[in-house]
Design a protein around this motif. Structure first.
Motif, PDB file in Angstrom:
ATOM      1  N   MET A   1       0.796  -1.060  -0.077  1.00 61.83           N
ATOM      2  CA  MET A   1       0.291   0.077  -0.094  1.00 61.83           C
ATOM      3  C   MET A   1       0.921   1.234  -0.125  1.00 61.83           C
ATOM      4  N   PHE A   2       2.235   1.381   0.709  1.00 61.81           N
ATOM      5  CA  PHE A   2       2.778   2.223   0.613  1.00 61.81           C
ATOM      6  C   PHE A   2       3.332   2.568  -0.913  1.00 61.81           C
ATOM      7  N   VAL A   3       3.714   1.394  -1.520  1.00 63.86           N
ATOM      8  CA  VAL A   3       4.138   1.463  -3.019  1.00 63.86           C
ATOM      9  C   VAL A   3       3.070   2.400  -3.696  1.00 63.86           C
ATOM     10  N   LEU A   4       1.951   1.892  -3.474  1.00 61.21           N
ATOM     11  CA  LEU A   4       0.607   2.610  -4.228  1.00 61.21           C
ATOM     12  C   LEU A   4       0.461   4.251  -3.871  1.00 61.21           C
ATOM     13  N   ALA A   5       0.386   4.343  -2.619  1.00 66.14           N
ATOM     14  CA  ALA A   5       0.372   5.810  -2.046  1.00 66.14           C
ATOM     15  C   ALA A   5       1.554   6.373  -2.605  1.00 66.14           C
ATOM     16  N   ASN A   6       2.881   6.028  -2.355  1.00 65.02           N
ATOM     17  CA  ASN A   6       3.902   6.932  -2.931  1.00 65.02           C
ATOM     18  C   ASN A   6       3.921   7.119  -4.401  1.00 65.02           C
ATOM     19  N   THR A   7       3.607   5.918  -5.234  1.00 63.84           N
ATOM     20  CA  THR A   7       3.282   6.255  -6.641  1.00 63.84           C
ATOM     21  C   THR A   7       2.414   7.483  -7.117  1.00 63.84           C
ATOM     22  N   GLU A   8       1.167   7.329  -6.338  1.00 64.95           N
ATOM     23  CA  GLU A   8       0.127   8.397  -6.646  1.00 64.95           C
ATOM     24  C   GLU A   8       0.546   9.691  -6.351  1.00 64.95           C
ATOM     25  N   HIS A   9       1.196   9.898  -5.191  1.00 68.80           N
ATOM     26  CA  HIS A   9       1.475  11.167  -4.777  1.00 68.80           C
ATOM     27  C   HIS A   9       2.800  11.728  -5.785  1.00 68.80           C
ATOM     28  N   LEU A  10       3.781  10.703  -6.216  1.00 65.83           N
ATOM     29  CA  LEU A  10       4.734  11.384  -6.928  1.00 65.83           C
ATOM     30  C   LEU A  10       4.345  11.546  -8.122  1.00 65.83           C
ATOM     31  N   ILE A  11       3.385  11.172  -8.813  1.00 69.29           N
ATOM     32  CA  ILE A  11       3.058  11.345 -10.060  1.00 69.29           C
ATOM     33  C   ILE A  11       2.391  12.573 -10.146  1.00 69.29           C
ATOM     34  N   ARG A  12       1.676  13.088  -8.934  1.00 67.19           N
ATOM     35  CA  ARG A  12       1.052  14.268  -8.696  1.00 67.19           C
ATOM     36  C   ARG A  12       2.212  15.516  -8.687  1.00 67.19           C
ATOM     37  N   GLU A  13       3.244  15.015  -7.935  1.00 69.11           N
ATOM     38  CA  GLU A  13       4.343  15.896  -7.565  1.00 69.11           C
ATOM     39  C   GLU A  13       5.201  16.063  -8.914  1.00 69.11           C
ATOM     40  N   PHE A  14       5.085  15.090  -9.888  1.00 68.72           N
ATOM     41  CA  PHE A  14       6.160  15.220 -10.884  1.00 68.72           C
ATOM     42  C   PHE A  14       5.359  15.728 -12.045  1.00 68.72           C
TER      43      PHE A  14
END
Length: 218
Positions: free
Chosen positions: A168-181
């Motif tokens: 779940m951390f992988v998914l949450a980190n992925t989702e936020h990083l895409i928003r950040e990038f």
């Protein structure tokens, strides 16, 4: 007799069963099928406005990459157009069994072209570092990264407070990083993703799957 493990959702290349959906209830480890579905949803729906800049590799593909030879990888990865992507997201697992996907721990590896680095986000810091570095070496020629300048960076991120939330951390980190990038969100991943937001993400993902399943039969 009713099928106790019926198909819940058929979405693109993802086929989710009731047993997969049940894993979103705590305290369960989520599996590769749920991560693969979320990645496909991000790429096809949620962040399709930036699909030309993003590549999100499925867990099953990553497992093949780990053990395939260079010639096989050339054929396998050609259709992904990785040299044109600015950001490549790679879910990392420590499983050494080539016959299946999934092991004891998930983490996230991200290639950031503008910085010429692979960033590693591990909610149990350092646990998957060796596996992630080997994946970087396998992917380097296929993203057309200059080997001499390429860096591996262990990133600061929130740590899981239990033994089962790594996926779940992988998914949450992925989702936020895409928003950040690609959406210029100013807050960093360590400021946004934490144990509480990850627990909330479980519920949101279950609701999304249920909603998509309902829409598909209407």
């Amino acid at each position: 007799m009713a099928n106790d493990d019926a198909i819940v959702l058929n979405f693109g290349d993802s086929l989710l069963l009731k047993s997969d959906l049940d894993l979103l209830a705590e305290p369960n480890w989520i599996n590769d099928k749920l991560i693969g579905f979320a990645y496909e949803y991000y790429e096809r729906e949620q962040f399709n406005h930036s699909a030309d800049r993003l590549a999100l590799l499925s867990p099953s593909l990553v497992q093949i990459i780990r053990f395939a030879g260079a010639s096989d990888l050339q054929v396998l990865l050609e259709s992904l157009h990785l040299p044109t992507k600015q950001f490549v997201f790679v879910p990392v697992n420590d499983n050494s069994d080539t016959s299946k996907v999934g092991g004891m721990h998930w983490s996230l590896l991200v290639y950031v072209r503008s910085r010429q680095e692979f960033q590693h986000y591990d909610s149990s810091r350092g646990t998957n570092q060796a596996v992630a570095k080997r994946l970087m070496d396998k992917l380097q020629p296929f993203v057309h990264a200059p080997k001499g300048k390429l860096k591996f960076v262990e990133m600061d991120c929130s740590h899981q407070e239990n033994s089962y939330d790594c996926g779940m951390f992988v998914l949450a980190n992925t989702e936020h990083l895409i928003r950040e990038f690609v959406e210029c969100v100013s807050l960093g991943v360590g400021d946004v993703v934490n144990q509480q937001t990850v627990s909330d993400k479980r519920k949101h993902l279950a609701q999304l799957i249920t909603s998509l399943a309902k829409d598909s039969v209407e």
